[in-house]
Motif scaffolding. Structure first.
Motif, PDB file in Angstrom:
ATOM      1  N   VAL A 138      -2.494   5.102   5.798  1.00 17.29           N
ATOM      2  CA  VAL A 138      -2.983   5.925   6.905  1.00 17.29           C
ATOM      3  C   VAL A 138      -3.940   6.994   6.399  1.00 17.29           C
ATOM      4  N   PHE A 139      -3.735   7.448   5.168  1.00 16.71           N
ATOM      5  CA  PHE A 139      -4.572   8.499   4.592  1.00 16.71           C
ATOM      6  C   PHE A 139      -5.812   7.952   3.889  1.00 16.71           C
ATOM      7  N   GLY A 140      -6.024   6.632   3.945  1.00 19.17           N
ATOM      8  CA  GLY A 140      -7.173   6.025   3.282  1.00 19.17           C
ATOM      9  C   GLY A 140      -6.777   5.351   1.986  1.00 19.17           C
ATOM     10  N   GLY A 141      -7.496   4.290   1.631  1.00 25.80           N
ATOM     11  CA  GLY A 141      -7.203   3.561   0.407  1.00 25.80           C
ATOM     12  C   GLY A 141      -6.031   2.614   0.582  1.00 25.80           C
ATOM     13  N   PRO A 142      -5.674   1.893  -0.475  1.00 28.56           N
ATOM     14  CA  PRO A 142      -4.603   0.905  -0.370  1.00 28.56           C
ATOM     15  C   PRO A 142      -3.237   1.538  -0.148  1.00 28.56           C
ATOM     16  N   ALA A 143      -2.345   0.757   0.461  1.00 24.68           N
ATOM     17  CA  ALA A 143      -0.988   1.223   0.728  1.00 24.68           C
ATOM     18  C   ALA A 143      -0.024   0.841  -0.391  1.00 24.68           C
ATOM     19  N   TRP A 144      -0.551   0.379  -1.496  1.00 23.10           N
ATOM     20  CA  TRP A 144       0.280  -0.018  -2.636  1.00 23.10           C
ATOM     21  C   TRP A 144      -0.220   0.669  -3.910  1.00 23.10           C
ATOM     22  N   THR A 145       0.714   1.038  -4.775  1.00 19.73           N
ATOM     23  CA  THR A 145       0.378   1.581  -6.089  1.00 19.73           C
ATOM     24  C   THR A 145       1.195   0.843  -7.149  1.00 19.73           C
TER      25      THR A 145
END
Length: 567
Positions: A138-145
């Protein structure tokens, strides 16, 4: 009537530039005088503050930034003594990466019980170098790290629908269920009256973890079209029922209110069935443009959907995640959910017109049956702050998008209390975690306190009349605006002359008329003034009504119990 307090921006008691619980307690009388019933507190629990407290490391402790548990107990006692209930934020979708559970998960082996409490998955690609899905944060970029395993090799990936510092809980784990029962009881035992549930539509993910990057809807909080595989999943309703059973163990009225960005109003009502939550935010109403037809439609849909499950409809215009409505309703360009605005936004409003619309929108909202939510500072007519220096911004959205999205800092700037004091009375030291605009003092409470035309006075009058006339529990009926408002006063226009058919048609198109109990509400959503044809004493108006003329972007309440049925 519930008033949201964003603690870090409400009142600073110790001078460190961040609002705190003692500062809030010292200012409680101002909220009580406004005429609200309950306070909802955004998170004050122990947190590294990567997302302003929505990254919680200990759900049963107060962060020293805000005070102590003893300070919280003192706040609850002081609020209850003033007839105010306390609702606290519950953040069950994710925690902080500093939470002991997540730290143990990082140290544990793949497939362990510790990792089962979160969403750890192997990556795609020949060496697992690609994220498990294409989901966006939701804050931008991928949702996985991706993590580094204890032995030093690149390892699994974990899901975070928000910042990388906020790993999502796995609600398939019984341990997560039991932990949140414990958390609920901890705060209920301390006397809280309910919980506002953060991301209540996102706890359960599609177990197939399908790809989903379909454009604007991905990376948003939801509510648009077909739901993403991490929003609105059916399994989450069993969680809500479990929490309702916990609250029902306690005497008195305890409430669950959900933040649920759901695709339709009818689906939103599913969150408030009799054995689930008591209320949920009506974001469809918040996002409705300032147009008569659109507002009537969303009001009808809301009253119908919520009443069908025996729940009150809710109404809200501003909160800590959206552009303040005293600015937003005047924007002339698209403002996607969560992106925020800054000085280079292409559709900035005329400030005076936007405030007029903001005041009028509040006057319309507070006449509607159901429960209404206010966000701190809207009673002062606070606009969105646009010119926060880039190096002072705090919202993760700003950083995760490389400055492409401004995020939510503009609606979180601390409140002005006294115009001629340091930090406009927010902090005795003059410090402030977000900078206050140089002219912030003109909105200060002490300047508005005794001004009958101020936005603060308007809110007090509206709330007093809402209570006096029982509007929250009333029944709405629509009236014909053409019979109650005259034509637009624009002599140079052919349709504005003596109020013929064209003028009446314009009145119907650009206006609303409704009655709740013995109060008739007229809303002029056009730019030009119109004469008030309806009889009855003017109880309150969002703008002056000289000669019984209702100006453009204005709403008036009339004491008119005997208006005939006109539509």
């Amino acid at each position: 009537m519930i008033y949201q307090i964003y603690p870090r921006s409400f009142a600073d008691g110790d001078g460190d530039g961040v609002g705190d619980l003692p500062g809030l307690t010292a200012r409680l009388d101002a909220v009580a005088e406004l005429g609200v019933d309950a306070l909802w507190l955004s998170p004050f629990m122990a947190s590294p503050q990567a997302d302003a407290g929505y990254d919680i490391a200990d759900y049963c402790a107060v962060d020293p930034l805000f005070g102590t548990l003893e300070d919280f107990d003192a706040l609850v006692a002081a609020a209850h003594a003033r007839g105010l209930r306390i609702i606290v934020d519950l953040v069950p979708n994710h925690c902080s990466a500093q939470h002991p559970w997540f730290r143990r998960a990082l140290a544990a082996a793949e497939g362990s019980a510790e990792r089962e409490r979160f969403h750890f998955r192997d990556g795609r690609g020949s060496d697992g170098e690609l994220p498990p899905t294409d989901w966006e944060s939701v804050f931008g970029g991928p949702a996985w790290t991706r993590i580094t395993e204890p032995d030093g090799r690149p390892g699994q990936w974990y899901l975070h629908l928000f910042d990388a510092s906020q790993p999502d809980f796995n609600w398939q784990s019984p341990a997560v269920w039991e932990e949140f029962r414990r958390i609920l009881r901890f705060w209920l035992d301390r006397g809280v009256d309910g919980f506002r549930v953060d991301v209540a539509h996102g706890l359960v993910k599609d177990p197939a973890f399908p790809d989903y990057r379909t454009g604007p809807a991905s990376g948003s909080m939801g509510g648009e079209g077909a739901p993403a595989p991490y929003w609105e999943q059916p399994g989450l309703h069993e969680i809500l029922r479990d929490w309702r059973r916990v609250l029902d163990e306690y005497d008195g009225d305890r409430a669950l209110c959900g933040e649920a960005w759901v695709s339709t109003i009818a689906k939103t009502a599913l969150w408030v069935r009799p054995d689930e939550m008591h209320q949920t935010f009506n974001f469809h109403y918040l996002e409705t443009p300032w147009r008569a037809e659109a507002l009537r439609e969303v009001i009808d849909d809301s009253l119908g959907a919520f009443s069908s499950v025996g729940a009150p409809s809710t109404w809200v215009l501003s909160n800590h995640d959206v552009v303040r409505h005293a600015t937003r309703l005047g924007l002339t360009a698209e403002n996607p959910q969560g992106e925020g605005i800054g000085p280079d936004f292409p559709g900035l409003p005329d400030p005076e017109q936007a405030l007029r619309r903001g005041r009028a929108a509040t006057a319309l909202m507070l006449a509607l049956p159901g429960s209404a939510y206010l966000y701190q500072g809207e009673e002062l007519g606070l606009p969105e702050v646009l010119d926060i220096p880039n190096d002072a911004r705090r919202d993760p959205t700003w950083f995760r998008t490389g400055g492409a999205r401004y995020g939510r800092d503009g609606c979180r700037v601390p409140l002005p209390w006294e115009a001629e004091t340091p930090a406009a009375g927010f902090s005795p030291s003059g410090r402030s975690w977000l900078p206050l605009p140089d002219d912030w003092g003109r909105h200060a409470r002490d300047r508005q306190q005794h001004d009958p035309d101020s936005t603060l006075s308007l809110y007090r009058r509206l709330l007093s009349l809402r209570r006096e006339h029982g509007l929250g529990t009333g029944r709405l009926r629509w009236l014909d605006p053409a019979g109650l408002l005259g034509p637009r006063q624009e002599p140079e226009r052919a349709d504005a002359g003596e109020g013929g058919e064209a003028g009446d048609a314009a009145a119907a198109r650009d206006a609303l008329a409704l009655q709740v109990g013995d109060v008739v509400v007229l809303a002029n959503l056009g730019a030009a003034p119109r004469p008030i044809r309806a009889a009855g004493e003017i109880l309150v108006a969002s703008a002056p009504t000289p000669g019984r003329m209702l100006g453009g972007d204005a709403v008036v309440w009339l004491d008119s119990p005997d208006v005939p049925e006109t539509r």
